[in-house]
Design a protein around this motif. Structure first.
Motif, mmCIF file in Angstrom:
data_model
loop_
_atom_site.group_PDB
_atom_site.id
_atom_site.type_symbol
_atom_site.label_atom_id
_atom_site.label_comp_id
_atom_site.label_asym_id
_atom_site.label_seq_id
_atom_site.Cartn_x
_atom_site.Cartn_y
_atom_site.Cartn_z
ATOM 1 N N ILE A 658 0.848 -1.201 0.000
ATOM 2 C CA ILE A 658 0.000 0.000 0.000
ATOM 3 C C ILE A 658 0.879 1.246 0.000
ATOM 4 C CG2 ILE A 658 -1.608 1.345 1.421
ATOM 5 C CD1 ILE A 658 -2.807 -1.359 2.331
ATOM 6 N N GLN A 659 1.925 1.244 0.796
ATOM 7 C CA GLN A 659 2.796 2.426 0.854
ATOM 8 C C GLN A 659 3.516 2.625 -0.484
ATOM 9 O OE1 GLN A 659 3.625 5.113 2.015
ATOM 10 N NE2 GLN A 659 5.805 5.469 1.593
ATOM 11 N N CYS A 660 4.052 1.541 -1.072
ATOM 12 C CA CYS A 660 4.820 1.741 -2.305
ATOM 13 C C CYS A 660 5.096 0.386 -2.956
ATOM 14 C CB CYS A 660 6.129 2.439 -1.956
ATOM 15 S SG CYS A 660 7.279 2.519 -3.308
ATOM 16 N N ARG A 661 4.881 0.319 -4.286
ATOM 17 C CA ARG A 661 5.070 -0.960 -4.983
ATOM 18 C C ARG A 661 6.534 -1.388 -4.969
ATOM 19 N NH1 ARG A 661 1.594 1.134 -10.006
ATOM 20 N NH2 ARG A 661 3.235 2.659 -9.849
ATOM 21 N N PHE A 662 7.424 -0.384 -5.053
ATOM 22 C CA PHE A 662 8.839 -0.745 -5.078
ATOM 23 C C PHE A 662 9.314 -1.221 -3.696
ATOM 24 C CE2 PHE A 662 13.384 0.032 -4.774
ATOM 25 C CZ PHE A 662 13.812 -0.638 -5.895
ATOM 26 N N LEU A 663 8.784 -0.563 -2.681
ATOM 27 C CA LEU A 663 9.114 -0.968 -1.301
ATOM 28 C C LEU A 663 8.719 -2.439 -1.103
ATOM 29 C CD1 LEU A 663 9.749 -0.235 1.717
ATOM 30 C CD2 LEU A 663 7.378 0.427 1.929
ATOM 31 N N ALA A 927 7.127 9.182 4.359
ATOM 32 C CA ALA A 927 7.743 7.907 4.768
ATOM 33 C C ALA A 927 8.846 7.496 3.797
ATOM 34 C CB ALA A 927 6.669 6.825 4.833
ATOM 35 N N CYS A 928 9.263 8.419 2.943
ATOM 36 C CA CYS A 928 10.348 8.134 1.993
ATOM 37 C C CYS A 928 11.663 8.684 2.545
ATOM 38 C CB CYS A 928 10.090 8.837 0.663
ATOM 39 S SG CYS A 928 8.854 8.025 -0.331
ATOM 40 N N GLY A 929 12.735 8.230 1.953
ATOM 41 C CA GLY A 929 14.026 8.828 2.276
ATOM 42 C C GLY A 929 14.810 8.033 3.285
ATOM 43 N N ALA A 932 13.762 6.722 6.882
ATOM 44 C CA ALA A 932 12.331 6.428 6.931
ATOM 45 C C ALA A 932 12.041 5.147 6.157
ATOM 46 C CB ALA A 932 11.534 7.585 6.352
ATOM 47 N N CYS A 933 12.676 5.001 5.003
ATOM 48 C CA CYS A 933 12.414 3.822 4.176
ATOM 49 C C CYS A 933 13.721 3.050 3.981
ATOM 50 C CB CYS A 933 11.848 4.243 2.829
ATOM 51 S SG CYS A 933 11.710 2.869 1.683
ATOM 52 N N ASP A 934 13.641 1.746 4.120
ATOM 53 C CA ASP A 934 14.856 0.924 4.045
ATOM 54 C C ASP A 934 15.448 0.853 2.639
ATOM 55 O OD1 ASP A 934 14.842 0.257 6.700
ATOM 56 O OD2 ASP A 934 13.431 -1.383 6.407
ATOM 57 N N LEU A 938 17.875 2.920 -3.187
ATOM 58 C CA LEU A 938 17.806 2.173 -4.446
ATOM 59 C C LEU A 938 16.776 2.738 -5.424
ATOM 60 C CD1 LEU A 938 17.844 -1.466 -3.035
ATOM 61 C CD2 LEU A 938 19.758 -0.151 -3.882
ATOM 62 N N CYS A 939 15.814 3.531 -4.938
ATOM 63 C CA CYS A 939 14.649 3.777 -5.801
ATOM 64 C C CYS A 939 14.607 5.150 -6.435
ATOM 65 C CB CYS A 939 13.379 3.573 -5.002
ATOM 66 S SG CYS A 939 13.068 4.956 -3.906
ATOM 67 N N ARG A 940 15.465 6.075 -6.096
ATOM 68 C CA ARG A 940 15.451 7.445 -6.616
ATOM 69 C C ARG A 940 14.089 8.101 -6.403
ATOM 70 N NH1 ARG A 940 19.013 6.630 -12.067
ATOM 71 N NH2 ARG A 940 20.405 5.159 -11.101
ATOM 72 N N TYR A 941 13.613 8.033 -5.172
ATOM 73 C CA TYR A 941 12.273 8.534 -4.871
ATOM 74 C C TYR A 941 12.127 10.019 -5.159
ATOM 75 C CZ TYR A 941 14.487 10.344 -0.726
ATOM 76 O OH TYR A 941 15.315 11.031 0.108
ATOM 77 N N ARG A 942 13.248 10.777 -5.105
ATOM 78 C CA ARG A 942 13.141 12.228 -5.311
ATOM 79 C C ARG A 942 12.644 12.559 -6.706
ATOM 80 N NH1 ARG A 942 18.067 12.353 -2.675
ATOM 81 N NH2 ARG A 942 17.871 12.999 -0.517
HETATM 82 S S1 SF4 Z 1 11.784 5.717 -0.594
HETATM 83 FE FE1 SF4 Z 1 11.431 4.680 -2.557
HETATM 84 S S2 SF4 Z 1 10.956 2.569 -2.051
HETATM 85 FE FE2 SF4 Z 1 10.744 3.772 -0.208
HETATM 86 S S3 SF4 Z 1 8.575 4.293 -0.151
HETATM 87 FE FE3 SF4 Z 1 9.635 5.987 -1.122
HETATM 88 S S4 SF4 Z 1 9.518 5.556 -3.336
HETATM 89 FE FE4 SF4 Z 1 9.037 3.671 -2.272
#
Ligand code: SF4
Length: 945
Positions: A658-663, A927-929, A932-934, A938-942
């Motif tokens: 729910i939070q993120c498909r990549f997570l 909850a990114c970064g 906050a996120c493990d 790897l995901c370039r959330y920015r």
């Molecule tokens: S940091 Fe990346 S993997 Fe984590 S929730 Fe955000 S977009 Fe998804």
């Protein structure tokens, strides 16, 4: 002349012989005939060169060999025009100084906000090295350039930096090699090349190095190229230079290790203890000498202090195979304390710091009394600075202290000075006052320590020399001190450690071709091999991708001749489930653990000792874990994994989807370790949560049976067994104290009985378990959800069910976190709309699997002593009486809507998994970064904002 590709001979190892030995034999044959006109062996680095020198001495049985016969690509470039003095390659310390001067003159627009930060210059310097190794230069790009071009501001600063170096007769290491490529390309310019060259073994080369090797090959009648096992020779040359050939077989140890051991420690401390205890044991029993053992660690440079400390505890001599940060050298630490004292005008904090550091050679009693006196005094600024502290020492009759402080005060030169004057001043400070002299006496008892001392002071001396010409005019002393700080922060020194009988510590990211009888590979987490961190200045792929890392790992494991020991720290959910990645799953039958699900207590009881690897495991170790022969996870393979996982769900898996498909993909499909947290925090939050659950369950069980139950003692006992503690550790102590406090609070609040007439349900054959576990391979089956065309199965673990009259039940979940971190309103809204699906799913499970009638869903925050929940009108009235309770009531329609929203959420996410949808798309950017996120690295959330 023949085509360039005809002049290249590819050297590979015959079966049963390691590539290193094959190269050694070939070069010994090339060398033995003509020692006066030697060929050249190009090796990856100085460490391999040193090993080659020793091995050749032994192989040729000569008292000496020509050292110019052993070199690197850089030394080959340096010797092309011996009569034409080449520019000097700039050192990192000088590079940082020059960059700072340029940025002080004018900073490019996009760097203006960040360029004054201490880490800017070092980061820019490493980015610049990376851009140039990919082929991007101000003077033009190489034909086989890699990746997208650097940003405009980066290029403009790079060009200014090159011009500044040019004026000093210097250049970057990349520019040095680029000029050699250009020189070799001009046919009628004579260059000096050896009569024959052997290049290798080489594992990976940059685009720039590929161009250089090709340029050498074009000018030579014969070049012998030795690509590392599993690497195609075409990878070491520009595209099209050699016909594409499949990579060779993966490295196969010439003599397979007799044994492979495996360890799953619960914490980094436990891992180091187990590793050095094993090494000390082998040495004590005479099985192996220290010098026959190599230890790989993926974060060896950062973790060096911990590694050295653990080695010292077991009296194991170690020899790091990499440079050490100058800023951590004790003599330099003392010098910086002294400069900080002068800069702050002798502030109380800095005086204390100096006295405690023992930088001044004072009688112990005087120093201790003076420290007590300074602690009792307010901060006093006097003129001249330091006068007040000297007077205090005089008044108290501490003669030697007063004298030392007076001498120090005389050296506190203030006012502007130029670079050379500053250089002289710092040397005087180091020479005269510090306990460690600037010029080592050479009489230290331990020759390794003396060598280290010498190397560090020489390195500081060079940093000062490099600073001097940067400041021809007098400037404020504070400017010079902060520049020295930056230069020191950028410098590393490498003592020439000649001890042969010491365990070698190697970073895991560097190519290694040297065979060794015993190799220990520590912290082999499921993130390895994974792509590196994204460069903050450059866009594009990181330079070392997955396949290259996998090849490196194979090479390192293949180096072990007799014994290979692998350690995979266990930072997963409390250890009762082995969360192994597809990569780690390539090691089937790990110590007999795969597939065997064991209760946490059993696993804790036997953690910490090395276990033999299952027979035949080594073959699988070098097999591709997933996907194609290059080590990549292919799309089809990835989809197969995703679909195989599509069937079974758990609440925590659904929450991450729910939070993120990549997570969800990184954590539940690839099962990557939450590395960042695990490395920083001595006890992972997951492990801590799991221990809290286990200790609370045990406490409640004892209470229900009427047995004595001390929550604090239980918390301590479970915690210590889980963390395998050996020594006191401030961070671990803090975590333990908080756990003990939380459990004592739960006991005080009477959380064993929440409402009259309701008591916790005991489960299992002996009716001893409070948790209700259901799902695949469990006594209670999973919940099935049919969604047009496919079925999703749900497994899970309800922490506690309190049963009341007429089949009514309270569903309880423990959370080892603070309630203050989320508002009650947000929590209630998230549960009602399916965004927090755990409690509604457990509602359905209690209803369908046990035929119960849930009347309240309660989440208990152990660290805050708060309970939040949703209840129906049938919930027991005395729940209301509890002060720590925050409740919302559900009508029949609300309840139906909540269950419907949760089902729909599960259907949506399960369908996305079946489609193979993994693009990062967070629900909540907060909850990114990092932190906050493990998987933020790897995901370039920015880029998604
Ligand atoms: S940091 Fe990346 S993997 Fe984590 S929730 Fe955000 S977009 Fe998804």
């Amino acid at each position: 002349m023949s085509a360039p590709s005809d002049r290249i001979e590819i050297l590979s190892a015959p079966p049963g012989v390691s590539l290193w030995d094959a190269c050694l034999a070939r070069f010994a044959a090339m060398l033995s005939g003509r020692l006066w006109d030697p060929p050249l062996w190009v090796l990856p680095d100085a460490r391999h060169r040193e090993a080659a020198e020793l091995a050749l001495l032994r192989a040729l049985e000569r008292p000496a060999i020509p050292l110019q016969a052993l070199g690197t690509l850089a030394s080959l470039a340096a010797g092309l025009r011996p009569d034409d003095p080449p520019p000097q390659v700039v050192r990192p310390t000088a590079a940082a100084l020059i960059l700072n001067r340029l940025l002080a003159q004018s900073a490019p627009e996009s760097y203006r906000a960040s360029c004054a930060r201490p880490g800017f210059a070092p980061f820019f310097w490493t980015s610049l090295l990376e851009a140039e190794s990919r082929g991007w230069f101000p003077a033009g790009r190489l034909p086989s350039v890699e990746g997208p071009p650097p940003p405009r501001d980066f290029v403009s600063l790079q060009a200014r930096f090159h011009r500044a170096l040019e004026e000093r007769g210097q250049c970057t290491p990349g520019e040095y090699l680029r000029r050699a490529v250009v020189l070799l390309g001009v046919e009628d310019v004579p260059v000096r090349l050896p009569r024959e060259i052997l290049i290798g073994p080489l594992q990976q080369v940059s685009a720039l190095e590929r161009e250089f090797i090709a340029a050498v090959a074009r000018r030579m009648p014969r070049v012998i190229l030795a690509p590392a096992a599993g690497v195609s020779a075409a990878v070491l040359l520009p595209p099209g230079f050699l016909p594409e050939a499949p990579p060779g077989p993966p490295p196969d140890p010439a003599v397979p290790p007799d044994r492979v051991l495996f360890l799953r420690p619960a914490s980094p401390e436990a891992e180091l203890d187990a590793a050095f205890a094993a090494i000390a044991g082998w040495a004590a029993r005479g099985q192996f000498r220290y010098g026959e053992i190599r230890l790989y660690h993926p974060a060896a440079e950062d973790e060096l202090p911990r590694l050295l400390h653990a080695a010292a505890r077991y009296q194991v001599p170690v020899r790091p195979a990499f440079g050490r940060p100058l800023a951590q050298f004790p003599g330099v630490v003392l010098l910086r304390k002294l400069l900080a004292l002068f800069q702050s005008g002798w502030s109380r904090a800095d005086v204390l710091d100096l006295l405690r550091s023992r930088a001044l050679a004072l009688p112990w009693k005087e120093a201790a009394d003076m420290i007590r006196r300074v602690l009792a005094e307010p901060d006093r600024r006097t003129h001249p600075p330091g006068r007040g502290w000297i007077e205090q020492a005089e008044e108290s009759g501490w003669r030697e202290t007063a004298q030392a402080l007076t001498q120090l005060q005389a050296l506190d030169l203030r006012g502007p000075m130029d670079g050379p004057a500053f250089n002289r001043w710092v040397r005087t400070l180091a020479d005269g006052l510090l306990a460690r002299p600037a010029e080592p006496s050479g009489e230290l008892a331990d020759p390794a320590l003396a060598a280290e001392e010498r190397a560090a002071w020489e390195c500081l001396g060079s940093a000062l020399e490099e600073m001097a010409p940067c400041f021809p005019e007098a400037v404020d002393r504070s400017v010079l001190v902060s520049e020295l700080d930056r230069a020191v922060g950028q410098a590393a020194y490498l003592p020439r450690d000649l001890r042969r009988d010491a365990v070698e510590i190697c970073p895991a990211a560097r190519p290694d071709h040297l065979p060794v009888p015993v190799a220990l590979w520590l912290s082999l987490h499921s993130r390895f091999p994974a792509a590196g961190r994204v460069n903050p200045f450059l866009s594009g792929d990181p330079p070392l991708e997955y396949a290259a890392r996998l090849r490196l790992f194979r090479q390192q494991t293949a180096n072990a001749g007799q014994l290979l020991a692998l350690s995979c720290p266990r930072f997963d959910d409390g250890g009762d489930e082995l969360a192994l990645s597809p990569f780690l799953n390539a090691f089937p039958g790990l110590a007999g653990e795969s597939g065997a699900r064991q209760r946490g207590a059993d696993l804790l009881a036997r953690a910490g000792s090395w276990r033999p690897f299952a027979e035949g495991g080594l073959k699988n170790l070098t097999r591709d874990p997933a996907g194609d022969s290059s080590g990549r996870v292919t799309r089809d393979h990835g989809l197969r994994i995703m679909r195989s996982l599509g069937g079974w769900w758990s609440p925590s898996r659904l929450e991450s989807a729910i939070q993120c498909r990549f997570l969800h993909f990184a954590g539940f499909v690839l099962k990557l370790s939450p590395l960042a947290d695990a490395m920083v925090e001595p006890v992972s939050p997951l492990l801590l949560g799991s221990v809290a659950h286990q200790a609370l369950e045990e406490y409640l069980r004892r209470k229900l049976r009427g047995e004595p139950a001390d929550p604090a003692a239980l918390a301590r006992d479970f915690f210590r067994r889980a963390t395998e503690r050996f020594d006191p550790h401030p961070e671990i102590d803090r975590a333990e104290a908080e756990l003990v406090r939380s459990l004592a609070q739960a006991a005080e609040l009477g959380w064993d009985r929440l409402a009259a007439g309701f008591s916790p349900r005991l489960d299992g054959e002996d009716r001893a378990a409070l948790e209700l576990i259901f799902g695949e391979h469990r006594a209670l089956p999973g919940l099935d959800f049919g969604f047009g065309g496919f079925t999703a199965m749900l497994g899970g673990k309800i922490d506690r069910l309190d049963l009341g009259p007429e089949g009514r039940a309270l569903v309880l979940e423990y959370k080892y976190r603070k309630a203050e971190n989320e508002s009650a309103r947000e929590f209630f809204a998230a549960v009602r709309t399916g965004l927090q699906p755990q409690l509604p799913l457990y509602w359905m499970a209690a209803q369908r699997l046990l035929n119960l009638r849930p009347v309240a869903l309660l989440q208990m925050y152990l660290r805050s002593g708060v309970i939040r929940g949703l209840k129906t009108a049938e919930a027991p009235a005395d729940l209301e009486g509890r002060e720590e309770l925050e409740m919302e009531e559900l009508s029949a329609e609300d309840l139906e809507a909540m269950l419907h929203a949760t089902r729909t959420m599960l259907e949506t996410k399960a369908r996305a998994v079946m489609r193979g949808d993994v693009a990062p798309q967070p629900l909540d950017f907060a909850a990114c970064g990092p932190g906050a996120c493990d998987y933020a690295d790897l995901c370039r959330y920015r880029e998604r904002r």
